[in-house]
Design a protein around this motif. Structure first.
Motif, PDB file in Angstrom:
ATOM      1  N   VAL A   1       1.103   6.871  -6.764  1.00 35.87           N
ATOM      2  CA  VAL A   1       0.069   7.850  -7.086  1.00 35.87           C
ATOM      3  C   VAL A   1       0.652   9.262  -7.037  1.00 35.87           C
ATOM      4  O   VAL A   1       0.442  10.075  -7.946  1.00 35.87           O
ATOM      5  CB  VAL A   1      -1.120   7.701  -6.105  1.00 35.87           C
ATOM      6  N   PHE A   2       1.443   9.551  -5.997  1.00 31.21           N
ATOM      7  CA  PHE A   2       2.023  10.889  -5.906  1.00 31.21           C
ATOM      8  C   PHE A   2       3.053  11.102  -7.008  1.00 31.21           C
ATOM      9  O   PHE A   2       3.140  12.186  -7.597  1.00 31.21           O
ATOM     10  CB  PHE A   2       2.666  11.125  -4.538  1.00 31.21           C
TER      11      PHE A   2
ATOM     12  N   VAL B   1       1.912   1.806  -3.450  1.00 32.44           N
ATOM     13  CA  VAL B   1       0.819   2.326  -4.274  1.00 32.44           C
ATOM     14  C   VAL B   1       0.668   3.828  -4.047  1.00 32.44           C
ATOM     15  O   VAL B   1       0.533   4.618  -5.003  1.00 32.44           O
ATOM     16  CB  VAL B   1      -0.507   1.587  -3.968  1.00 32.44           C
ATOM     17  N   VAL B   2       0.712   4.223  -2.765  1.00 38.62           N
ATOM     18  CA  VAL B   2       0.597   5.647  -2.449  1.00 38.62           C
ATOM     19  C   VAL B   2       1.770   6.415  -3.080  1.00 38.62           C
ATOM     20  O   VAL B   2       1.599   7.480  -3.674  1.00 38.62           O
ATOM     21  CB  VAL B   2       0.558   5.858  -0.921  1.00 38.62           C
TER      22      VAL B   2
ATOM     23  N   TRP C   1       0.834  -1.208   0.000  1.00 47.56           N
ATOM     24  CA  TRP C   1       0.000   0.000   0.000  1.00 47.56           C
ATOM     25  C   TRP C   1       0.866   1.255   0.000  1.00 47.56           C
ATOM     26  O   TRP C   1       0.541   2.234  -0.674  1.00 47.56           O
ATOM     27  CB  TRP C   1      -0.932   0.007   1.203  1.00 47.56           C
ATOM     28  N   LEU C   2       1.950   1.226   0.736  1.00 46.09           N
ATOM     29  CA  LEU C   2       2.850   2.385   0.748  1.00 46.09           C
ATOM     30  C   LEU C   2       3.390   2.638  -0.660  1.00 46.09           C
ATOM     31  O   LEU C   2       3.492   3.783  -1.111  1.00 46.09           O
ATOM     32  CB  LEU C   2       4.012   2.156   1.724  1.00 46.09           C
TER      33      LEU C   2
END
Lengths: 413, 234, 419
Positions: free
Chosen positions: B202-203, B198-199, B195-196
């Motif tokens: 995205v940024f 993925v985040v 998840w980290l």
């Protein structure tokens, strides 16, 4: 606690922990064979400790033939990961096991391992072999009670000092100075009792999840501050036989290995014998083909359940659990939890009561314990993080869209 | 009024190949990883188990993308120090120049491009730190992932020899105590790190687009053509 | 003269302090210097965790705790109108497993707890083969059980709305053969049931020894009995002064003792006896009623009632097996609600008597969990005027061994009493 941490850091790069080496070469095994022979000879010359039940006679009484016994011996040899040539030695070792004195104590427990070991479980010959080990002291089982029992224990401790194997069932509560559990007339705490008995033992065997890791009593919020044997006893060989309940076949294996070689079996980093805990349940599971095929039970009682599909989506912890119950099973090998359509709960792994959770898929289980953990699931947490990032980006983008245009307009003029 | 632009090289072909290999592997690893964590689609019951092999294929794709990641990680780690093009480690040293540049890039982002007092013709300090974070996450992912993988090689044997599981144990066993003491902790850590990442991704995409729009230097083209344009005279 | 003593030979351990006067036992104080805090461990967890953790309260009655836990959930769901259908098949499988656990408990208790103590009261050497005799039957019966439950102790095959196992006919036949094996053992050494039920073999020997020790003439029993659960083998009820009343669960009270880690359980304001004898009397079982009348509630009727219940359960277990229709579903749970809240109560008849689990669940999480175990009923201490059941029955015992025998006839189990 700090010491324990140091130790675990020391172990960080310990590579020998998990590897199961079944083929150590001919030279190794022939040396071992010779030393085992010597060891068994020594044991034969030793007096029979305790009750002195004779295995041959006990087997005969129960209607077992020599052939059955040898069959058992060859299966046990394989379980201990020894070459087939060791079979006669294993059989001999079983016969001289009654020379090894055993003291069995129960601390913070549910008596489940005693139940499993002594009265209701295990392939029959295992039972009888266990029956002949000279159980010097066992609180639940022995005939004596009260002062008389305490006296017997003290005598056994004195007589077999440095020789007996101490079996421990149950966790050790440390809360309120250990007074969540006391024993005997002098109200000795479980901790003191354990340390005193471990002091004179040749080896300490922790049986079951409670004695190994603290078990259910140590589940959050750990009301009694319970810990396992290896957290307290230092400077003695410790063997852990976790699982809830521990499988009697593995207890026999450990004692037999000790009788055979005079040493503890090869252990992993959690001090579990590799012959029993070297393999994952998952890799020997009868439903493994369905796992690979993507065939899962979706809810209790569905078509998948009727077809014995994989229980992974019902939260089976087999892929994270090292134990041999998919091979040797329970209750005279008649069945095991996955055999009745219920997933593994990971009972031979540390913290299973808090971290392995119950029968919910791992990916969307509330994995952490009620206290001191993230109450959200991992995915909810991740998605939350993503949303937060998305909102941040959205605000920045919107602000940029409004503010940025003005800027470039100014430049252009 | 016409502005003159100068073309500057920012990514070598090798870097671009690595970038897209990583991007594709990451998407593949996420799609298959989520399936491995919790099989979210069902296979047809009527088919025989041997014909489906759905989980097995998912795991295969997951591991293959992991191995490609492994290899590119080693290459990237090498390039950090020995790249003849740009040596990123130089931007990681916390000297006054780098710290100032790092702050300026953040200010640029926060002031919505009102303030831009750094040289955007090369990879700036902020960018390098941001990529380094990604690579650290990735390394953690690789170690936890390989730890989870080696559970299945408990015999110590593998198709390429016994050295492989042994190496995996030596290099990944530390993840168990570090993540919390059980195999489940390793698994959770592996999942959270996904998840980290993925985040992070995205940024990363947003920031590249934002820069392209606001800096007006064609940054988005770097990853395709390898170059961007800055106003002449800078 | 006051004499202190410690008893340990009960499953788990409890401290026993006898007060003697003129050679007779005047009073007894049982304390349990030990606890784990399972109730507080359960609080805050997902309610389904109870199905894994609650059985581990006790390795001796783990299955009863499992069934009690699932009953609390199903009761709560029923109250909240959350739909589930318990199929006959699931019910029979559960019943079969309940019967098996009780049978093995009863047999084990008789051979390993009560019979050795009877030998001791008679100053006779305890024979060596009792363990073997008990284990033959218990191996077989737990094996039969594990066919459906996966393992014993600590099985986890029960789910709200049914069971997870889906046995085939072959497995049912296998279980039946094992039950027959045990039945044969029981018929060989405990009961003759060819014409009417008659104690033979070891059970008859127990009776003779009790007679010889002059334990049949004095009463060591209570007059107030209770069984809280309606089960496939017994009905609920209160039995007082030879009359049966309906039970009211609201009358169950629990209080904490200061010097012990165990809590006391009362019905109304009374201490009551629970267990096989209570069940048999409430069910007006002809054989036990006759015994109770003949021996006016002495130790023999309690022993006989328990062993006899084991025999009856063997027949019931066979019946349950024969009623399983393999084509029925194992589990039907139709609710898809994500977060459910409910309050439920689950009562079962365990080997030693009524076992209660009570839960309050808020948004899937256990808010409170309360467990009242059979031994809490029988071992409640009470006050000097109003003594607990086991305590009262020991008064007047002529020796320490006799007092132990009486205590053991209730089968003290400290493991789950202190949880």
């Amino acid at each position: 606690m700090a010491e324990a941490r140091d130790e675990s850091i020391k172990k960080l790069f310990d590579a020998k922990s998990a590897k199961v080496d079944t083929n150590k070469g001919e030279e190794y095994f022939s040396d071992l064979y010779e030393s085992c022979k010597v060891r068994i000879g020594e044991l034969k010359d030793m007096p029979i400790a305790g009750r002195g039940v004779d295995l041959r006679k006990a087997l005969e009484d129960d209607g077992f033939e020599r052939r059955d016994f040898l069959k058992w011996a060859s299966a046990t040899t394989a379980m201990l990961m020894l070459p087939a040539s060791f079979t006669p030695l294993v059989a001999e070792a079983a016969e001289v096991m009654n020379r090894i004195p055993v003291v069995w104590i129960e601390l913070s427990d549910c008596a489940g391992n005693s139940e499993a070991l002594l009265r209701s479980d295990g392939p029959k010959i295992d039972e009888i072999v266990l029956d002949i080990i000279s159980l010097e002291f066992h609180e639940t089982l022995q005939a004596a009670a009260g002062h008389q029992a305490e006296k017997q224990l003290e005598e056994a401790l004195e007589l077999f000092k440095g020789k007996y194997i101490l079996f421990v069932e149950g966790a050790i509560p440390l809360g309120i100075d250990g007074n969540f559990g006391t024993i005997g007339a002098k109200a000795e705490t479980f901790k003191d009792h354990l340390l005193r008995l471990a002091d004179g033992a040749a080896a300490v065997i922790a049986v079951g999840a409670c004695a190994t890791y603290g078990g259910i009593p140590a589940a959050a919020p750990n009301p009694t501050d319970a810990v396992g044997v290896m957290d307290l006893v230092k400077g003695k060989p410790i063997i852990n036989i976790p699982a809830c309940p521990a499988n009697p076949a593995n207890m026999v294996g450990v004692v037999l290995h000790y009788a055979l070689t005079g040493s503890v079996p090869e252990l992993d980093s959690l001090l579990r014998p590799k012959f029993a805990f070297g393999y994952r349940i998952h890799d020997n599971c009868e439903r493994r083909a369905h796992f690979d095929a993507g065939e899962y039970v979706e809810e209790w009682g569905d078509e998948g359940a009727k077809n014995n599909f994989c229980l992974y989506k019902m939260g089976c912890k087999g892929p994270m659990t090292f134990n041999n119950c998919s091979i040797i099973r329970y209750n005279e090998a008649v069945n095991w939890p996955i055999g009745v359509g219920r997933g593994c709960i990971g009972c031979s792994e540390p913290d299973f009561w808090d971290k392995y959770a119950y029968e919910r898929p791992m990916a969307n289980a509330h994995i952490k314990a009620p206290t001191g953990g993230v109450e959200k699931t991992v995915d909810e947490f991740g998605l939350g993080l993503l949303t937060a990032a998305g909102i941040g980006i959205g605000i920045h983008a919107a602000a940029s869209a409004i503010a940025g245009k003005k800027n470039s307009d100014e430049k252009d003029v | 009024m016409k502005t003159d632009y100068k073309k500057i090289e920012r990514m070598t072909p090798a870097m671009r190949i690595i970038h897209w290999a990583n991007a594709i592997c990451m998407i593949a690893a996420i799609i298959t990883g989520l399936y491995i964590a919790h099989p979210y689609y069902q296979s047809f019951i009527a088919d025989g188990a041997v014909d489906k092999y759905v989980m097995a294929w998912n795991r295969w794709a997951h591991f293959i993308s992991a191995i490609i990641f492994d290899v590119t990680s080693i290459v990237v780690a090498y390039l950090y120090f020995f790249s003849r093009f740009e040596k990123p480690y130089k931007k990681l040293i916390p000297n006054a120049k780098n710290v100032k540049e790092f702050g300026e890039v953040i200010l640029n982002l926060l002031t919505l491009n009102r303030r831009k007092r750094f040289d955007s013709t090369h990879s700036d300090s902020f960018n390098t730190v941001y990529f380094t974070i990604f690579h650290l996450l990735l390394f953690f992912m690789l170690f936890t992932g390989l730890q989870l993988y080696v559970h299945g090689l408990e015999s110590g044997e593998s198709s390429i020899g016994t050295w492989w599981p042994a190496l995996l144990h030596i290099s990944t066993d530390w993840t168990i105590p570090v993540t919390g003491g059980t195999l489940m902790d390793v698994r959770i850590a592996h999942h959270i790190t996904m998840w980290l990442i993925v985040v992070w991704m995205v940024f990363h995409i947003y920031y590249q687009i934002w820069r392209t729009i606001f800096w007006e230097e064609g940054d988005i083209a770097i990853v395709i053509g390898g170059s961007k344009f800055v106003k002449d005279g800078k | 003269m006051i004499k202190k003593d410690i008893i340990e030979k009960i499953e788990g351990e409890a401290d026993v302090v006898f007060t003697q006067k003129n050679g007779l036992i005047k009073d007894v104080n049982l304390t349990f210097p030990y606890m784990r805090g399972v109730e507080s461990i359960l609080e805050g967890r997902d309610y389904r965790d109870a199905l894994v953790i609650a059985p581990r309260v006790c390795g001796i009655c783990s299955h009863s705790h499992l069934i009690a836990a699932v009953h609390t959930i199903e009761d709560g769901m029923r109250r909240e109108k959350i739909k589930f259908t318990l199929s006959d098949k699931a019910r029979h499988i559960r019943d079969f497993a309940i019967a098996c656990e009780l049978i093995q408990n009863h047999i084990k208790w008789f051979y390993l707890t009560i019979l050795p103590q009877i030998y001791k009261v008679n100053h006779l050497e305890v024979p060596n083969d009792l363990i073997k005799k008990a284990s033959k039957a218990t191996y077989a019966i737990t094996k039969a059980m594990a066919i459906f439950t996966g393992q014993w102790p600590h099985a986890s095959y029960v789910v709200p709305g049914g069971v997870s196992c889906d046995p085939s006919y072959v497995e049912i036949m296998q279980a039946k053969a094992l039950v027959d094996e045990v039945l044969e053992l029981v018929r060989a050494s405990l009961f003759d049931d060819t014409k009417e039920i008659r104690a033979i073999g070891d059970l008859h020997r127990a009776l003779e020894m009790l007679q010889r020790a002059d334990l049949l003439s004095t009463s060591h029993g209570s007059e107030h009995f209770l069984a809280l659960a309606d089960t496939f083998f017994s009905k609920s009820g209160e039995y007082k002064g030879a009359t049966r009343f309906d039970v009211d669960i609201k009358k169950v009270k629990e209080s904490q003792r200061e010097d012990s880690k165990a809590k006391e359980a009362l019905y109304g304001n009374d201490f009551v006896e629970v267990g096989p004898l209570a069940r048999a009397l409430i069910n007006q079982d002809a054989i036990i009623m006759r015994l109770q009348k003949e021996h006016s509630g002495n130790i023999w009727s309690r022993i006989f009632a328990r062993v006899y219940e084991g025999y009856v359960l063997l027949l019931k277990a066979k019946e349950a097996l024969e009623s399983i229709d393999v084509s029925e579903p194992s589990c039907v749970l139709e609710h898809n609600k994500k977060d459910i809240s409910f309050a439920g109560i689950g009562i079962v008849e365990a080997a030693r008597g009524s076992l209660i689990h009570e839960v309050v669940v808020k948004d899937n999480h256990i808010h409170t969990y309360n467990i009242i175990t059979p031994s809490q009923w029988n071992l409640s201490r009470g006050s000097a005027d109003k003594k607990g059941v086991a305590r009262a029955s020991v008064v007047g015992a002529r020796s320490k061994e006799e007092a132990y025998l009486i205590l053991r006839s209730f089968d003290l189990c400290s493991v789950c009493t202190t949880q």
